[in-house]
Design an enzyme around this catalytic site. Structure first.
Site, PDB file in Angstrom:
ATOM      1  N   HIS A 101       0.833  -1.213   0.000  1.00  0.00           N
ATOM      2  CA  HIS A 101       0.000   0.000   0.000  1.00  0.00           C
ATOM      3  C   HIS A 101       0.864   1.258   0.000  1.00  0.00           C
ATOM      4  O   HIS A 101       1.974   1.278   0.544  1.00  0.00           O
ATOM      5  CB  HIS A 101      -1.003   0.002   1.152  1.00  0.00           C
ATOM      6  CG  HIS A 101      -0.417   0.035   2.531  1.00  0.00           C
ATOM      7  ND1 HIS A 101      -0.092   1.208   3.174  1.00  0.00           N
ATOM      8  CD2 HIS A 101      -0.116  -0.966   3.401  1.00  0.00           C
ATOM      9  CE1 HIS A 101       0.374   0.942   4.380  1.00  0.00           C
ATOM     10  NE2 HIS A 101       0.377  -0.368   4.545  1.00  0.00           N
TER      11      HIS A 101
ATOM     12  N   ASP B 158      -0.160   4.462   1.079  1.00  0.00           N
ATOM     13  CA  ASP B 158      -0.421   5.470   2.096  1.00  0.00           C
ATOM     14  C   ASP B 158       0.384   5.206   3.359  1.00  0.00           C
ATOM     15  O   ASP B 158       0.807   4.086   3.630  1.00  0.00           O
ATOM     16  CB  ASP B 158      -1.903   5.535   2.428  1.00  0.00           C
ATOM     17  CG  ASP B 158      -2.446   4.209   2.964  1.00  0.00           C
ATOM     18  OD1 ASP B 158      -2.170   3.168   2.346  1.00  0.00           O
ATOM     19  OD2 ASP B 158      -3.127   4.221   4.010  1.00  0.00           O
TER      20      ASP B 158
ATOM     21  N   ASP C 149       6.340   1.516   6.295  1.00  0.00           N
ATOM     22  CA  ASP C 149       5.007   0.927   6.235  1.00  0.00           C
ATOM     23  C   ASP C 149       4.153   1.808   5.335  1.00  0.00           C
ATOM     24  O   ASP C 149       3.574   2.776   5.791  1.00  0.00           O
ATOM     25  CB  ASP C 149       4.427   0.849   7.641  1.00  0.00           C
ATOM     26  CG  ASP C 149       3.036   0.253   7.691  1.00  0.00           C
ATOM     27  OD1 ASP C 149       2.596  -0.316   6.674  1.00  0.00           O
ATOM     28  OD2 ASP C 149       2.380   0.365   8.740  1.00  0.00           O
TER      29      ASP C 149
ATOM     30  N   GLU D 240      -4.841   1.971   2.948  1.00  0.00           N
ATOM     31  CA  GLU D 240      -4.868   0.805   3.845  1.00  0.00           C
ATOM     32  C   GLU D 240      -4.906   1.239   5.300  1.00  0.00           C
ATOM     33  O   GLU D 240      -5.562   0.610   6.132  1.00  0.00           O
ATOM     34  CB  GLU D 240      -3.644  -0.074   3.571  1.00  0.00           C
ATOM     35  CG  GLU D 240      -3.659  -1.423   4.273  1.00  0.00           C
ATOM     36  CD  GLU D 240      -2.906  -1.450   5.586  1.00  0.00           C
ATOM     37  OE1 GLU D 240      -2.824  -2.532   6.191  1.00  0.00           O
ATOM     38  OE2 GLU D 240      -2.385  -0.396   6.021  1.00  0.00           O
ATOM     39  N   GLU D 241      -4.207   2.323   5.627  1.00  0.00           N
ATOM     40  CA  GLU D 241      -4.089   2.750   7.015  1.00  0.00           C
ATOM     41  C   GLU D 241      -5.400   3.279   7.595  1.00  0.00           C
ATOM     42  O   GLU D 241      -5.533   3.392   8.818  1.00  0.00           O
ATOM     43  CB  GLU D 241      -3.005   3.833   7.141  1.00  0.00           C
ATOM     44  CG  GLU D 241      -1.603   3.370   6.771  1.00  0.00           C
ATOM     45  CD  GLU D 241      -1.015   2.384   7.768  1.00  0.00           C
ATOM     46  OE1 GLU D 241      -1.678   2.094   8.785  1.00  0.00           O
ATOM     47  OE2 GLU D 241       0.115   1.916   7.527  1.00  0.00           O
TER      48      GLU D 241
ATOM     49  N   ASP E 229       4.100  -6.443   3.697  1.00  0.00           N
ATOM     50  CA  ASP E 229       3.630  -5.395   4.607  1.00  0.00           C
ATOM     51  C   ASP E 229       3.879  -5.766   6.064  1.00  0.00           C
ATOM     52  O   ASP E 229       3.182  -5.286   6.955  1.00  0.00           O
ATOM     53  CB  ASP E 229       2.132  -5.143   4.355  1.00  0.00           C
ATOM     54  CG  ASP E 229       1.603  -3.906   5.057  1.00  0.00           C
ATOM     55  OD1 ASP E 229       2.416  -3.049   5.443  1.00  0.00           O
ATOM     56  OD2 ASP E 229       0.378  -3.803   5.239  1.00  0.00           O
TER      57      ASP E 229
ATOM     58  N   HIS F 223       4.763   3.777  12.211  1.00  0.00           N
ATOM     59  CA  HIS F 223       3.787   4.808  12.557  1.00  0.00           C
ATOM     60  C   HIS F 223       4.341   5.914  13.450  1.00  0.00           C
ATOM     61  O   HIS F 223       3.565   6.689  14.015  1.00  0.00           O
ATOM     62  CB  HIS F 223       2.532   4.217  13.231  1.00  0.00           C
ATOM     63  CG  HIS F 223       1.725   3.338  12.360  1.00  0.00           C
ATOM     64  ND1 HIS F 223       0.402   3.013  12.640  1.00  0.00           N
ATOM     65  CD2 HIS F 223       2.016   2.687  11.212  1.00  0.00           C
ATOM     66  CE1 HIS F 223      -0.059   2.204  11.707  1.00  0.00           C
ATOM     67  NE2 HIS F 223       0.904   1.989  10.829  1.00  0.00           N
TER      68      HIS F 223
END
Length: 416
Positions: A83, A85, A148, A182-183, A205, A387
């Site tokens: 992904h 994002d 990520d 996705e997030e 991922d 994150h």
């Protein structure tokens, strides 16, 4: 050996942070900008059927180079998905990654700025010291890194590029897809599985080297809106109903040990993501997680019961609950197709990597795609501390992820 570092550093600079609650897909313009760039790169590499659609989904195919027609029929079309994002907790704007060469095992100063000094330390993250002597990509202390899942994107494209440069390596059709949002739990809802054309896939991922996941949380989101009654505090006795106080009371009903910071492995939780309010009104947002389906359903019933109990106490339907399922455990769908994960684990062992099959304490695009029929377990990218500002990824770990992708393709050709 692979172009993975150069690609990752390039992609990390794109601001693709997702936006929760947006009405559009993608939720942010930056994702579309990166989608078009990735599509251009895939075309330049020579992939077939490349497109970036209006929702920032990117797809392409590296066609099989197997010459024996009978062998070619036996080799599956394998997808690799990542992904674009980045997470919402810490800004993804103006990401300036830095490569710490030949890491010495000590503290890494990310930001030396007086009171706002930011240090990545093995004292806080003991596993950091395991990468002594390796090259580590870190943040500048102001943003997240975006490994990520931009590391996954870089690894997939680097793997495809390696295959193109080494035509002597036989492979079946390699299907590539990059997805938005996705997030914020969009979870590849608009990926056209039939058009994608993979027999099965892997999301790149995951976390540290060796991790593989074929099961994940069942997940739900819940929003509780509270209607209070504001009265001058000097004359409030018996009259005021503070939405903030009632929200605190609701939150106190949940088991204090069943929260993210006190759970691990297969332990589920309730998590209050946000609490915003005044005396007049308040909104609490929760997520509910559990790997076990019966326990997951019980958790949702507990949430309903807690809200019902508060309404029974305060009356007038002052508490309104909206709860929705977000994704389900992919393990229930992968039963009977164990070869997909088993092949990845065999590939790791052949590369000298010790596999660690762990329950994913979250979800991926692959969880939702598995329920839609495209079986998609999750494999490591090599990163840590996703994150946040302390996110890092060793270059050597990214290279191992590329090697894993190539080895999986090799094993399916070898068995044909």
């Amino acid at each position: 050996m692979y172009s993975v570092l150069e690609r990752f550093l390039k992609y990390a600079a794109y601001d693709t942070q997702a936006a929760d609650g947006a009405d559009t897909v993608p939720s942010t313009l930056g994702q579309m900008v990166l989608a078009k760039e990735l599509a251009d790169e895939l075309r330049e590499l020579g992939l077939a059927g490349v497109e970036a659609d209006e929702h920032a989904y990117v797809m392409g195919t590296l066609p099989s180079n197997i010459k024996d027609p009978e062998k070619k029929k036996k080799v599956p079309a394998i997808g690799f998905i990542a992904h674009m994002d980045t997470a919402t907790e810490v800004t993804g704007r103006d990401v300036r990654p830095r490569v710490v060469r030949n890491y010495d095992g000590g503290d890494i100063i990310l930001k030396e700025d007086g009171a706002d000094k930011v240090v990545l330390s093995p004292g806080d993250f003991p596993y950091l010291a395991e990468y002594r002597g390796q090259d580590i990509v870190v943040t500048d202390g102001n943003t997240l890194l975006g490994a990520d899942n931009k590391a996954g994107i870089a690894e997939i494209i680097a793997g495809v590029e390696y295959l193109i440069k080494h035509p002597e390596i036989e492979h079946g059709d390699v299907k590539v897809a990059f997805t938005p949002d996705e997030e914020v739990s969009h979870l590849a809802k608009l990926l056209d599985i039939e058009k994608f054309g993979a027999d099965f896939a892997y999301t790149m991922d995951g976390g540290p080297v060796g991790e593989a996941c074929c099961e994940n949380f069942n997940a739900a989101g819940a929003t509780v809106t509270i209607k209070g009654r504001a009265v001058h505090p000097g004359r409030a006795k018996g009259l005021m109903l503070s939405a903030v106080t009632m929200g605190q009371e609701l939150n106190s009903l949940f088991p204090p040990a069943e929260v993210p910071e006190h759970t691990e492995g297969y332990e589920g939780y309730y998590h209050c993501l946000s609490f915003q309010g005044t005396t007049e009104s308040a909104v609490l947002k929760y997520i509910i997680r559990d790997h076990d389906t019966p326990r997951f359903e019980a958790r949702k019933k507990f949430m309903e019961g807690a809200v019902r109990w508060m309404n029974d106490k305060y009356g007038d339907e002052r508490f309104t609950l909206i709860m929705k399922d977000q994704y389900r455990n992919m393990a229930d769908r992968l039963k009977g197709s164990e070869h997909i994960l088993d092949t990845a684990l065999e590939a790791m062992r052949e590369l000298g990597i010790e596999p660690r099959v762990i329950p994913m304490r979250g979800g991926t695009d692959g969880a939702a795609l598995s329920w839609r029929g495209l079986l998609t377990p999750n494999l490591f990218t090599g990163g840590h501390n996703y994150h946040g500002r302390f996110e890092f990824i060793p270059v050597q770990s990214m290279e191992k992820a590329v090697a894993l992708m190539l080895k999986i393709l090799e094993l399916y050709v070898r068995r044909a």
